[in-house]
Design an enzyme around this catalytic site. Structure first.
Site, PDB file in Angstrom:
ATOM      1  N   ARG A  67     -28.584   0.743 -21.387  1.00 27.86           N
ATOM      2  CA  ARG A  67     -28.670   0.732 -20.330  1.00 27.86           C
ATOM      3  C   ARG A  67     -28.132   2.251 -19.671  1.00 27.86           C
ATOM      4  O   ARG A  67     -28.844   2.580 -18.819  1.00 27.86           O
ATOM      5  CB  ARG A  67     -27.776  -0.310 -19.455  1.00 27.86           C
ATOM      6  CG  ARG A  67     -28.243  -0.512 -17.891  1.00 27.86           C
ATOM      7  CD  ARG A  67     -27.612  -1.417 -17.318  1.00 27.86           C
ATOM      8  NE  ARG A  67     -26.015  -1.444 -17.082  1.00 27.86           N
ATOM      9  CZ  ARG A  67     -25.303  -2.513 -16.447  1.00 27.86           C
ATOM     10  NH1 ARG A  67     -25.994  -3.563 -16.203  1.00 27.86           N
ATOM     11  NH2 ARG A  67     -24.068  -2.052 -16.374  1.00 27.86           N
ATOM     12  N   LYS A  81     -28.289   2.954 -12.723  1.00 18.85           N
ATOM     13  CA  LYS A  81     -27.004   2.857 -12.132  1.00 18.85           C
ATOM     14  C   LYS A  81     -26.426   4.110 -11.746  1.00 18.85           C
ATOM     15  O   LYS A  81     -25.812   4.898 -12.252  1.00 18.85           O
ATOM     16  CB  LYS A  81     -25.979   2.175 -13.228  1.00 18.85           C
ATOM     17  CG  LYS A  81     -24.934   1.392 -12.667  1.00 18.85           C
ATOM     18  CD  LYS A  81     -24.171   0.436 -13.804  1.00 18.85           C
ATOM     19  CE  LYS A  81     -22.929  -0.074 -13.404  1.00 18.85           C
ATOM     20  NZ  LYS A  81     -23.227  -1.146 -12.433  1.00 18.85           N
ATOM     21  N   GLU A 110     -30.173  -8.289  -4.581  1.00 15.38           N
ATOM     22  CA  GLU A 110     -28.945  -8.436  -4.933  1.00 15.38           C
ATOM     23  C   GLU A 110     -27.914  -7.593  -3.931  1.00 15.38           C
ATOM     24  O   GLU A 110     -28.327  -7.146  -2.902  1.00 15.38           O
ATOM     25  CB  GLU A 110     -28.696  -7.470  -6.414  1.00 15.38           C
ATOM     26  CG  GLU A 110     -29.153  -6.197  -6.337  1.00 15.38           C
ATOM     27  CD  GLU A 110     -28.678  -5.361  -7.622  1.00 15.38           C
ATOM     28  OE1 GLU A 110     -27.568  -5.946  -8.091  1.00 15.38           O
ATOM     29  OE2 GLU A 110     -29.330  -4.476  -7.941  1.00 15.38           O
TER      30      GLU A 110
END
Ligand code: PLP
Length: 332
Positions: A73, A175, A209
């Protein structure tokens, strides 16, 4: 134990990309970084990070949860930011070297050692708004963290925000620091006005989210959560919970859903947030258009509890790791 994220092991692992290649990584004493004030990261937010945990088992050994998946990721995040992409094996080695060095600092469950690989663009160039940082620094921090639920797993209260977005189409599944900066204003405002814990971002009515956790609808037989697209961060906790739930006989329904559906769902079923820090946390109350809506009776529910235990028992070494999610930390 200190507040989450405020205590650090006294070493960190670092590696530099010099414009052409990654230089050998080292584990060294944690100290302030020396960076040019014109470094790309300070001006153009070329930064991404990861967050995952190492657990101490009763047998005395230590294990890192889904190390390879978190590294993959991070490579994805680096690629989307046009930063030099860390080599997976080298980054895994950096993490394991650091954890091995601090083996003795890993507290027993429910505490753990939180690991935070971070990648920043270090090229000194304040005219590089539209070009990538060709130099970078990669480092890994280690931080002993306590039980997120010390004092009981209090069900969370979320503001349902149906206008503003947490992130953008380009960076929703990256992220990267800017996303948290963007979510901060709406979150602080919601805390002050409605006394909520977090904001559930649902731009245009599409439930996505919160600022740092995925959102799941859970009943006795089914889990509904967004399908993987670029609007939200693809959580490893989310993926792990879905895998375990499938094995326990739940029907997994990865699809988009609206605020209207959400409000109907919570009359009779459960809802939860998922993320490394808090695992799977029940949502007890929603605030929408100024009124409070309890999720069932507001006290959480048995399915969230059952699924959280299913994951934690694997992480803590109390149940077999049949999915190969844990990497043993070598003893040095
Ligand atoms: C890190 C993060 C999550 C949770 O991901 P995990 O891999 O489960 O820890 C969810 N949403 C956002 C925005 C995040 O930054």
């Amino acid at each position: 134990m200190a507040q989450f994220g405020t205590e650090f092991c006294d070493n960190f692992a670092t590696a530099r990309f010099d414009g052409k290649k990654w230089l050998p990584a080292e584990v060294r004493a944690l100290e302030p970084l020396c960076l040019h004030p014109g470094a790309h990261v300070f001006h153009y937010a070329s930064t991404c990070f990861e967050g995952f945990k190492a657990y101490r088992w009763a047998d005395g050994k230590a294990y890192v949860f889904r190390l390879r998946d978190h590294i993959a990721r991070m490579q994805k995040s680096a690629t989307s930011l046009h930063l030099p992409v860390p080599d997976a094996d080298s980054l895994a080695q950096m993490v394991l070297d650091l954890v091995a060095r601090h083996n003795g600092d890993i507290p027993a469950p429910p505490s753990s050692l939180y690991l935070r690989p971070t990648l920043i663009g270090t090229l000194p160039n304040i005219g590089a708004a539209a070009s990538p940082s060709t130099e970078a620094l990669l480092y890994v921090l280690a931080s002993p963290v306590g039980d997120y639920f010390a004092g009981g797993a209090r069900p969370l209260k979320l503001l349902v925000e149906d206008q503003r977005s947490r992130s953008t189409e380009q960076l929703g599944s990256t992220k990267t620091g800017g996303n948290y900066a963007g979510a901060l204003g709406p979150t602080l405002e919601a805390k002050a006005r409605f006394g909520v814990d977090q904001v559930l971002f649902c731009p245009g009515g599409d439930v996505q989210e919160t600022g740092a956790a995925n959102f799941l609808l859970i009943s006795d037989s089914e889990i509904i959560t967004k399908p993987l697209n670029t609007s939200f961060l693809h959580g490893m906790t989310r993926a792990s919970i879905l895998t375990l739930a499938r094995g326990l006989g739940y029907r997994i329904n990865e699809r988009d859903f609206t605020v209207t559906e959400l409000l109907e769902w919570v009359k009779t079923h459960e809802a939860a947030l998922s993320g490394t820090a808090a695992c799977l946390t029940p949502v007890g109350t929603l605030v929408y258009k100024g009124s409070e809506i309890p999720v069932r009776d507001g006290s959480g529910g048995p399915n969230v509890e059952k699924l959280r235990r299913a994951l934690q028992t694997i992480q803590y070494g109390e149940a077999p790791d049949t999915h190969g999610w844990l990497t043993e930390v070598p003893v040095r």
